[in-house]
Design a protein around this motif. Sequence first.
Motif, PDB file in Angstrom:
ATOM      1  N   LEU A  14      47.199  43.015  40.287  1.00 26.01           N
ATOM      2  CA  LEU A  14      46.396  42.408  41.355  1.00 26.01           C
ATOM      3  C   LEU A  14      44.993  43.010  41.378  1.00 26.01           C
ATOM      4  CD1 LEU A  14      46.221  40.511  43.789  1.00 26.01           C
ATOM      5  CD2 LEU A  14      47.162  42.355  45.202  1.00 26.01           C
ATOM      6  N   GLU A  15      44.921  44.328  41.295  1.00 21.57           N
ATOM      7  CA  GLU A  15      43.608  44.992  41.240  1.00 21.57           C
ATOM      8  C   GLU A  15      42.804  44.477  40.051  1.00 21.57           C
ATOM      9  OE1 GLU A  15      43.707  49.242  41.228  1.00 21.57           O
ATOM     10  OE2 GLU A  15      44.932  49.372  43.033  1.00 21.57           O
ATOM     11  N   ALA A  16      43.453  44.359  38.902  1.00 14.66           N
ATOM     12  CA  ALA A  16      42.774  43.903  37.685  1.00 14.66           C
ATOM     13  C   ALA A  16      42.232  42.481  37.852  1.00 14.66           C
ATOM     14  CB  ALA A  16      43.735  43.968  36.498  1.00 14.66           C
ATOM     15  N   LEU A  17      43.031  41.595  38.424  1.00  9.40           N
ATOM     16  CA  LEU A  17      42.598  40.211  38.608  1.00  9.40           C
ATOM     17  C   LEU A  17      41.378  40.129  39.515  1.00  9.40           C
ATOM     18  CD1 LEU A  17      45.969  38.228  39.046  1.00  9.40           C
ATOM     19  CD2 LEU A  17      44.640  38.612  36.967  1.00  9.40           C
ATOM     20  N   ASN A  18      41.399  40.893  40.606  1.00 14.07           N
ATOM     21  CA  ASN A  18      40.275  40.850  41.542  1.00 14.07           C
ATOM     22  C   ASN A  18      39.028  41.516  40.979  1.00 14.07           C
ATOM     23  OD1 ASN A  18      41.144  39.392  43.926  1.00 14.07           O
ATOM     24  ND2 ASN A  18      42.620  41.035  44.267  1.00 14.07           N
ATOM     25  N   GLU A  19      39.219  42.449  40.043  1.00 16.15           N
ATOM     26  CA  GLU A  19      38.066  43.081  39.387  1.00 16.15           C
ATOM     27  C   GLU A  19      37.483  42.195  38.286  1.00 16.15           C
ATOM     28  OE1 GLU A  19      39.532  46.825  38.003  1.00 16.15           O
ATOM     29  OE2 GLU A  19      39.925  47.597  40.017  1.00 16.15           O
ATOM     30  N   LEU A  20      38.339  41.432  37.623  1.00 12.00           N
ATOM     31  CA  LEU A  20      37.916  40.654  36.451  1.00 12.00           C
ATOM     32  C   LEU A  20      37.393  39.261  36.778  1.00 12.00           C
ATOM     33  CD1 LEU A  20      40.857  41.473  34.005  1.00 12.00           C
ATOM     34  CD2 LEU A  20      38.437  41.996  33.590  1.00 12.00           C
ATOM     35  N   PHE A  21      38.024  38.607  37.727  1.00 13.98           N
ATOM     36  CA  PHE A  21      37.755  37.187  37.940  1.00 13.98           C
ATOM     37  C   PHE A  21      37.349  36.897  39.381  1.00 13.98           C
ATOM     38  CE2 PHE A  21      41.330  37.558  34.848  1.00 13.98           C
ATOM     39  CZ  PHE A  21      40.607  37.252  33.697  1.00 13.98           C
ATOM     40  N   ASP A  22      36.527  35.886  39.539  1.00 12.51           N
ATOM     41  CA  ASP A  22      36.111  35.422  40.864  1.00 12.51           C
ATOM     42  C   ASP A  22      37.063  34.303  41.295  1.00 12.51           C
ATOM     43  OD1 ASP A  22      34.952  34.366  43.109  1.00 12.51           O
ATOM     44  OD2 ASP A  22      32.924  34.260  42.282  1.00 12.51           O
ATOM     45  N   PRO A  23      37.796  34.492  42.394  1.00 12.92           N
ATOM     46  CA  PRO A  23      38.727  33.443  42.850  1.00 12.92           C
ATOM     47  C   PRO A  23      38.047  32.085  43.044  1.00 12.92           C
ATOM     48  CG  PRO A  23      39.095  35.473  44.061  1.00 12.92           C
ATOM     49  CD  PRO A  23      37.850  35.688  43.262  1.00 12.92           C
ATOM     50  N   ALA A  24      36.758  32.111  43.396  1.00  9.73           N
ATOM     51  CA  ALA A  24      36.034  30.846  43.581  1.00  9.73           C
ATOM     52  C   ALA A  24      35.904  30.097  42.254  1.00  9.73           C
ATOM     53  CB  ALA A  24      34.655  31.111  44.176  1.00  9.73           C
ATOM     54  N   ASP A  25      35.636  30.839  41.169  1.00 11.69           N
ATOM     55  CA  ASP A  25      35.532  30.203  39.846  1.00 11.69           C
ATOM     56  C   ASP A  25      36.879  29.613  39.427  1.00 11.69           C
ATOM     57  OD1 ASP A  25      32.896  30.947  39.691  1.00 11.69           O
ATOM     58  OD2 ASP A  25      33.262  32.744  38.474  1.00 11.69           O
ATOM     59  N   VAL A  26      37.956  30.362  39.735  1.00 11.21           N
ATOM     60  CA  VAL A  26      39.291  29.887  39.380  1.00 11.21           C
ATOM     61  C   VAL A  26      39.630  28.626  40.168  1.00 11.21           C
ATOM     62  CG1 VAL A  26      41.755  30.448  39.388  1.00 11.21           C
ATOM     63  CG2 VAL A  26      40.085  32.199  38.772  1.00 11.21           C
ATOM     64  N   ALA A  27      39.332  28.633  41.473  1.00 11.00           N
ATOM     65  CA  ALA A  27      39.618  27.464  42.311  1.00 11.00           C
ATOM     66  C   ALA A  27      38.800  26.255  41.862  1.00 11.00           C
ATOM     67  CB  ALA A  27      39.323  27.786  43.775  1.00 11.00           C
ATOM     68  N   ARG A  28      37.520  26.493  41.514  1.00 13.60           N
ATOM     69  CA  ARG A  28      36.657  25.397  41.047  1.00 13.60           C
ATOM     70  C   ARG A  28      37.197  24.816  39.740  1.00 13.60           C
ATOM     71  NH1 ARG A  28      32.296  27.888  41.281  1.00 13.60           N
ATOM     72  NH2 ARG A  28      31.308  26.930  43.099  1.00 13.60           N
ATOM     73  N   GLY A  29      37.557  25.691  38.827  1.00 11.20           N
ATOM     74  CA  GLY A  29      38.077  25.235  37.534  1.00 11.20           C
ATOM     75  C   GLY A  29      39.390  24.487  37.673  1.00 11.20           C
ATOM     76  N   ALA A  30      40.261  24.982  38.557  1.00 10.96           N
ATOM     77  CA  ALA A  30      41.558  24.324  38.767  1.00 10.96           C
ATOM     78  C   ALA A  30      41.366  22.928  39.345  1.00 10.96           C
ATOM     79  CB  ALA A  30      42.426  25.171  39.688  1.00 10.96           C
ATOM     80  N   ALA A  31      40.425  22.805  40.281  1.00 14.52           N
ATOM     81  CA  ALA A  31      40.164  21.497  40.894  1.00 14.52           C
ATOM     82  C   ALA A  31      39.620  20.514  39.863  1.00 14.52           C
ATOM     83  CB  ALA A  31      39.181  21.652  42.054  1.00 14.52           C
ATOM     84  N   LEU A  32      38.690  20.963  39.034  1.00 21.09           N
ATOM     85  CA  LEU A  32      38.123  20.084  38.004  1.00 21.09           C
ATOM     86  C   LEU A  32      39.170  19.699  36.972  1.00 21.09           C
ATOM     87  CD1 LEU A  32      34.627  21.786  37.474  1.00 21.09           C
ATOM     88  CD2 LEU A  32      35.066  19.518  38.458  1.00 21.09           C
ATOM     89  N   ALA A  33      40.015  20.669  36.593  1.00 25.90           N
ATOM     90  CA  ALA A  33      41.069  20.375  35.608  1.00 25.90           C
ATOM     91  C   ALA A  33      42.027  19.321  36.146  1.00 25.90           C
ATOM     92  CB  ALA A  33      41.830  21.658  35.274  1.00 25.90           C
ATOM     93  N   LYS A  34      42.301  19.394  37.438  1.00 28.62           N
ATOM     94  CA  LYS A  34      43.195  18.417  38.060  1.00 28.62           C
ATOM     95  C   LYS A  34      42.558  17.028  38.065  1.00 28.62           C
ATOM     96  CE  LYS A  34      46.191  17.967  42.115  1.00 28.62           C
ATOM     97  NZ  LYS A  34      46.535  18.524  43.444  1.00 28.62           N
ATOM     98  N   LEU A  35      41.234  16.989  38.290  1.00 27.29           N
ATOM     99  CA  LEU A  35      40.532  15.703  38.315  1.00 27.29           C
ATOM    100  C   LEU A  35      40.435  15.084  36.925  1.00 27.29           C
ATOM    101  CD1 LEU A  35      37.599  16.575  40.766  1.00 27.29           C
ATOM    102  CD2 LEU A  35      39.558  15.100  41.237  1.00 27.29           C
ATOM    103  N   GLU A  36      40.355  15.942  35.909  1.00 23.51           N
ATOM    104  CA  GLU A  36      40.223  15.451  34.540  1.00 23.51           C
ATOM    105  C   GLU A  36      41.566  15.041  33.938  1.00 23.51           C
ATOM    106  OE1 GLU A  36      37.474  14.825  33.097  1.00 23.51           O
ATOM    107  OE2 GLU A  36      36.202  15.720  34.635  1.00 23.51           O
ATOM    108  N   LYS A  37      42.653  15.453  34.586  1.00 25.40           N
ATOM    109  CA  LYS A  37      43.979  15.167  34.050  1.00 25.40           C
ATOM    110  C   LYS A  37      44.213  13.662  34.052  1.00 25.40           C
ATOM    111  CE  LYS A  37      48.814  16.553  34.650  1.00 25.40           C
ATOM    112  NZ  LYS A  37      49.781  17.288  35.505  1.00 25.40           N
ATOM    113  N   PRO A  38      44.547  13.073  32.885  1.00 29.58           N
ATOM    114  CA  PRO A  38      44.751  11.611  32.842  1.00 29.58           C
ATOM    115  C   PRO A  38      45.931  11.186  33.697  1.00 29.58           C
ATOM    116  CG  PRO A  38      45.468  12.644  30.793  1.00 29.58           C
ATOM    117  CD  PRO A  38      44.777  13.703  31.588  1.00 29.58           C
TER     118      PRO A  38
END
Length: 651
Positions: free
Chosen positions: A9-33
């Motif tokens: 958990l510490e590693a994830l919060n140090e490495l990645f921005d949850p906002a970037d992950v949420a944005r990417g997940a939303a776009l991936a869902k929209l692009e899914k055929p």
Amino acid sequence: IGFVQEAVLEALNELFDPADVARGAALAKLEKPKKKKKKKKNQNDGDDEPKEAAMNDEEKQAIADAAAAEAKPFTIADTMVTLATRADFGDYQVNAAMGLAKSLGMNPRECASKIADKIKPKLEDCMEEPEIAGPGFINLRFKQDYLTSTVQSMAQDASGRLGLPKVSKPQKIVIDYSSPNIAKEMHVGHLRSTIIGDTLSNLLEFAGHRVVRLNHVGDWGTQFGMLVEHLRDEYPAALSIETSQDVDLGDLVELYKAAKKRFDVDEDFKTRAREGVVKLQAGNEEEVAAWHALCAASRVEYQKIYDMLSIKGLEERGESFYNPFLNGVVEDLEKQGMAVESEGATAVFLDGYTNRDGTPLPMLIRKSDGGFNYATTDLAAIRHRVEMASEDGGERANRVLYVTDAGQSQHFDMVFAAAKLAGYVPETASLEHVPFGLVQGEDGKKFATRSGDTVKLKDLLNEAVRIAGDDLRSRPENENADDETIDNVAKIVGIGAVKYADLSMNRESNYRFSYERMLSLNGNTAPYMLYSYARICGIIRKASGQEVAESIQWPEASEIVITEDSELELIRNLVRLPDILNEVEQDLYPNRLCDFLFETSQKFNKFYENCSVNNAETPEIKASRLTLCTATAGTIRLVMNLLGIHVVERM
């Protein structure tokens, strides 16, 4: 596993921005055929349904930005740490990289590599270097010196907690179980509730939580008018406060049957019985005295069963306890607009609950005659258990568990939903139904005697003890054992067998009751586990010169020296104990304790086949193997005790 999860958990919060992950997940869902809808019968090619307009980039970005704005820091659930699915993968797996990589547009192995590099220094005291496998799994393996020192610590505390710490943030947990009905026989459903509830109570107390064990007995209702009037005719002394406690009511089940028979055929008696309910609810002195006599006589019978099962600390708080709060529940729900009139009664209608014909399913909280229902009592109990302040007599519990049969699942779903909607459940509290399946006969049908009668619990338990005693007396090694010793061991084996047979099954499954199967020395049974413990005690006695000692003294724990793979396999299994306990604490499936015990015993057997203790190559190796024996015995003892089963050093 909690330590590993925190590191990831510490590693994830140090490495990645949850906002970037949420944005990417939303776009991936929209692009899914989207899947093409199948054409309906008789639909021509030219009759296609109108296509949805495609989103433009600006609209997609707006959705992605909104998801990012709502993003929160990573949680333990995001770490996706699990026990390794196979021993050759190590001890734990981290499965977070694949999902994160997709949202971040990264290669999964690259994402896994970043996580592995970040957690390596956090885990280096106890873990080997993380390994990346397949598309992005991270495998973690304990260091050998960590494993050996942990098992040595377990052996040093073999008679206690095996060195396991208590939780850092203890909760107050109410567990509602057993719950027999006054003046009725306890049946196998009550047996399951009692055994499962007691085990969960033991485990949660061991973890360090403050557990309140509640027996929600059925001590109120319309049947008491019938019983009180029958006592008036047959045991008039029961209706006087001065003499009611001295009346011997005999067989309560027969008394109930006699009263019910009169109620069914005698109209005058039926009228008196209904009037008797009103008088009892109004607090009339005679009716209350008779009610107290019935409750007292029932407690005597229940306690005999509880004594046989070694059930302790179960506080009676029956339905009658909540009577003063019932009007308040109805008035409050009416005030909130949740309770409405329905065919003369008062009911709550909840979204999502319907009858088979599709009409709304009512949850009755007051009958047309003014009486209350189970739902009303359960709502009052919830308020008392989680909402009412402790200075007012409430529990203010963080967690409430209801151990009842699966047939009550919808009832509790509706009661919990109503309680939350009414604002009775603080955010700090959870309500959980712990359902269990039916006990069946060996033929898969209702569990009953050959004549079709309900099996009395006392007879069931006595029969298990008798069979265990006969088996013990038939063994040549027990030829010189005295009757008292045999009887004591038979009770432990017989009662333990009944408990273990229940607990070793997934609680939600129905299980077939079989004396032969539960008392077998082969397979995942109590006798097998008790024999395994006694056998290990025998090995330790022989190796440490304690053959004639009445009670075993655990040898001093020594440094572990690993010379065989089977030793390492046993050790890796033993150190899983905290994770197993944590798993059951969260998910409430005691069969995982039994599975762990059986696996531990099998690993020990393999170790003992390959590694001589008495004839070990050196004194250091002998001491090491004795320490392994001690840690294993301590583990079996501890887990069996959590299951409510005593152990014996000799069988």
